[in-house]
Write an enzyme that holds these catalytic residues in place. Structure first.
Site, PDB file in Angstrom:
ATOM      1  N   ARG A  46      -7.977  14.959   3.315  1.00  0.00           N
ATOM      2  CA  ARG A  46      -6.708  14.333   3.732  1.00  0.00           C
ATOM      3  C   ARG A  46      -6.529  14.525   5.230  1.00  0.00           C
ATOM      4  O   ARG A  46      -6.124  13.626   5.952  1.00  0.00           O
ATOM      5  CB  ARG A  46      -5.517  14.917   2.951  1.00  0.00           C
ATOM      6  CG  ARG A  46      -4.191  14.461   3.536  1.00  0.00           C
ATOM      7  CD  ARG A  46      -2.960  14.622   2.645  1.00  0.00           C
ATOM      8  NE  ARG A  46      -2.977  15.722   1.728  1.00  0.00           N
ATOM      9  CZ  ARG A  46      -2.816  17.011   2.072  1.00  0.00           C
ATOM     10  NH1 ARG A  46      -2.590  17.352   3.324  1.00  0.00           N
ATOM     11  NH2 ARG A  46      -2.859  17.955   1.164  1.00  0.00           N
ATOM     12  N   TYR A  98       8.229  -9.260   9.382  1.00  0.00           N
ATOM     13  CA  TYR A  98       7.442  -9.313   8.138  1.00  0.00           C
ATOM     14  C   TYR A  98       8.289  -8.804   6.952  1.00  0.00           C
ATOM     15  O   TYR A  98       8.980  -7.784   7.074  1.00  0.00           O
ATOM     16  CB  TYR A  98       6.180  -8.456   8.325  1.00  0.00           C
ATOM     17  CG  TYR A  98       5.402  -8.278   7.057  1.00  0.00           C
ATOM     18  CD1 TYR A  98       4.646  -9.314   6.528  1.00  0.00           C
ATOM     19  CD2 TYR A  98       5.424  -7.073   6.366  1.00  0.00           C
ATOM     20  CE1 TYR A  98       3.942  -9.161   5.350  1.00  0.00           C
ATOM     21  CE2 TYR A  98       4.710  -6.901   5.185  1.00  0.00           C
ATOM     22  CZ  TYR A  98       3.983  -7.954   4.682  1.00  0.00           C
ATOM     23  OH  TYR A  98       3.299  -7.800   3.517  1.00  0.00           O
ATOM     24  N   ASP A 171       3.825  -4.807  16.053  1.00  0.00           N
ATOM     25  CA  ASP A 171       2.951  -5.132  14.922  1.00  0.00           C
ATOM     26  C   ASP A 171       2.018  -6.231  15.427  1.00  0.00           C
ATOM     27  O   ASP A 171       2.432  -7.374  15.605  1.00  0.00           O
ATOM     28  CB  ASP A 171       3.809  -5.610  13.744  1.00  0.00           C
ATOM     29  CG  ASP A 171       2.977  -5.948  12.517  1.00  0.00           C
ATOM     30  OD1 ASP A 171       1.784  -6.277  12.678  1.00  0.00           O
ATOM     31  OD2 ASP A 171       3.522  -5.906  11.393  1.00  0.00           O
ATOM     32  N   LYS A 196      -5.774  -7.681   7.155  1.00  0.00           N
ATOM     33  CA  LYS A 196      -5.842  -9.061   7.614  1.00  0.00           C
ATOM     34  C   LYS A 196      -7.047  -9.254   8.550  1.00  0.00           C
ATOM     35  O   LYS A 196      -8.165  -9.092   8.123  1.00  0.00           O
ATOM     36  CB  LYS A 196      -4.515  -9.425   8.268  1.00  0.00           C
ATOM     37  CG  LYS A 196      -3.263  -8.927   7.498  1.00  0.00           C
ATOM     38  CD  LYS A 196      -3.032  -9.615   6.181  1.00  0.00           C
ATOM     39  CE  LYS A 196      -1.946  -8.977   5.321  1.00  0.00           C
ATOM     40  NZ  LYS A 196      -0.658  -8.752   5.944  1.00  0.00           N
TER      41      LYS A 196
HETATM   42  C1  LIG Z   1       0.510  -7.968   5.698  1.00  0.00           C
HETATM   43  C2  LIG Z   1       1.342  -7.527   6.827  1.00  0.00           C
HETATM   44  C3  LIG Z   1       1.901  -6.231   6.876  1.00  0.00           C
HETATM   45  C4  LIG Z   1       1.770  -5.246   5.725  1.00  0.00           C
HETATM   46  O1  LIG Z   1       0.477  -4.827   5.541  1.00  0.00           O
HETATM   47  P1  LIG Z   1      -0.153  -4.385   4.134  1.00  0.00           P
HETATM   48  O2  LIG Z   1      -1.549  -4.066   4.497  1.00  0.00           O
HETATM   49  O3  LIG Z   1      -0.005  -5.553   3.208  1.00  0.00           O
HETATM   50  O4  LIG Z   1       0.632  -3.215   3.658  1.00  0.00           O
HETATM   51  C5  LIG Z   1       2.628  -5.881   7.999  1.00  0.00           C
HETATM   52  N1  LIG Z   1       2.810  -6.742   9.018  1.00  0.00           N
HETATM   53  C6  LIG Z   1       2.300  -7.988   9.008  1.00  0.00           C
HETATM   54  C7  LIG Z   1       2.546  -8.895  10.166  1.00  0.00           C
HETATM   55  C8  LIG Z   1       1.557  -8.434   7.918  1.00  0.00           C
HETATM   56  O5  LIG Z   1       1.058  -9.678   7.906  1.00  0.00           O
END
Ligand SMILES: *Cc1c(COP(=O)(O)O)cnc(C)c1O
Length: 383
Positions: A46, A98, A171, A196
């Site tokens: 961890r 988001y 983000d 992503k």
């Molecule tokens: C998908 C997404 C998230 C969340 O991420 P996860 O991996 O699904 O927990 C946060 N911000 C944006 C812009 C996203 O597209």
């Protein structure tokens, strides 16, 4: 400004034990010690894992940070960053944030008396007037989901620093570090849903938080170990493998998306096209500057016949664009925000932020662009 991909690739160490060119998946929870408290840099997985450390090092490099921390999802990375705050603190956040970030802020962190106010971040002057003595964090996304709004990260970071202690978090999931490096623009922390573009193959759920501050880095490391939402070694391996081709994939996706946006903008069945690469996009010039001349692989558009039924017909009829949530993978995806990602947002609020009933979102993949154009021609009508 760009980080050399050569440097990123070759900072992945060759395995000293066997010469393996890839980092092994260290699928272990514990590490044998020579004497109590004497080890080779790892004691419990961890706290630290060699596969995870390679991922964390290359993402720090990509974002020009000093350190990064990998989490079990993008939301877990967001959660760790929010834990830098304490009760009574206030966040100013991008108004079309988001959905998962909206939920954690308004339904979970509100329980701990951390409040959030949503502001239009496309206009720098609005932000300035909204900062109060309780504001501790500005939360940005650029471009946003699904209407691809762009904010001036550098101008907002300057305002945050004038007002002393306000942390700027970006983000950077949509732009990816290939197009945009928020730490270079003055932000303090970058988070990614590595699910992503970073991983890029729709085969892993992962998150990462990056910083260029020694102090924040120590805090995030403490929170990663203390709260425990770490990314497992196999998923770290997949994310590393994805990142090796990030630049190639992203450049192709930008090229494809640019062509598709131009095609859509001229199509008689299409009403509005949201894409930062189009000259009439509200913050096109800012996008051009801060995104390194790249406008991303995400597009959204609405239809002249603005009904859910019409849009539903289209998103269920494409061949290559697969109907699914998520984004950033090598295969193109299509979605209908009002019935999928944004179904929880009341219709009035949706319309106010530009999410029409017929708004369709595309995550453009790496296919041949002629095939993607033909796919859309088949469902929208030949233009
Ligand atoms: C998908 C997404 C998230 C969340 O991420 P996860 O991996 O699904 O927990 C946060 N911000 C944006 C812009 C996203 O597209």
């Amino acid at each position: 400004m760009s980080t050399s991909i050569t440097d990123v690739l070759h900072s992945i160490p060759v395995d000293p034990l066997t010469g393996a060119i890839n980092i092994p998946v260290y699928q272990t929870s514990t590490f044998v010690q020579q004497a109590p408290g004497v080890n080779q840099g790892y004691d419990y997985a961890r706290t630290g894992n060699p596969t995870r450390h390679v991922l964390e090092n290359i993402v720090a490099k990509l974002e020009n940070g000093i350190a990064s921390y990998a989490f079990s999802s993008g939301i877990a990375a967001i959660d760790a960053v929010l834990k830098l705050l304490k009760s009574g603190d206030e966040i100013l956040a991008v108004d079309d944030i988001y959905g998962g970030a909206y939920r954690i802020l308004t339904k979970i962190y509100n329980r701990f008396d951390i409040t959030v106010r949503f502001v239009d971040t496309t206009d720098v002057t609005t932000i300035k007037s909204q900062i109060t003595s309780k504001t501790r964090m500005i939360w940005l996304e650029s471009p946003t989901n699904p209407t691809l709004k762009v904010c001036d990260i550098s101008a907002i970071s300057k305002i945050a620093k004038e007002d002393s202690d306000v942390l700027v978090v970006v983000d950077n999931t949509f732009a990816s570090p290939i197009a945009q490096r928020p730490l270079d623009l003055g932000a303090d922390i970058v988070i990614h849903s590595a699910t992503k573009y970073l991983s890029g193959h729709c085969d892993v759920v992962a998150g990462i938080a990056v910083t260029n501050s020694v102090e924040i880095s120590k805090e995030l490391k403490f929170l990663q170990n203390g709260c425990g939402a770490i990314l497992g070694p196999w998923d770290c391996f997949l994310a590393i493998r994805g990142i090796e081709t990030l630049e190639l994939r992203y450049l192709r996706q930008c090229e494809n998306a640019f062509c598709l946006a131009q095609f859509l903008a001229k199509h008689p069945a299409v009403d509005k096209v949201h894409y930062p690469g189009l000259p009439y996009h509200k913050n096109h010039e800012i996008a051009k500057q801060q995104q390194n001349g790249l406008f991303g692989g995400m597009i959204s558009f609405s239809l002249k016949n603005d009904t859910i039924e019409n849009a539903e017909q289209i998103v269920t009829s494409t061949t290559y664009f697969k109907l699914a949530e998520s984004l950033g993978g090598v295969k193109s995806l299509i979605s209908l925000p009002c019935k999928m990602t944004h179904v929880g947002v009341p219709r009035e609020k949706r319309l106010a932020s530009g999410i029409q009933d017929s708004l369709i979102r595309l995550s453009v993949g790496i296919e041949n662009v002629e095939d993607l154009i033909n796919d859309l021609k088949n469902v929208l009508g030949q233009s």
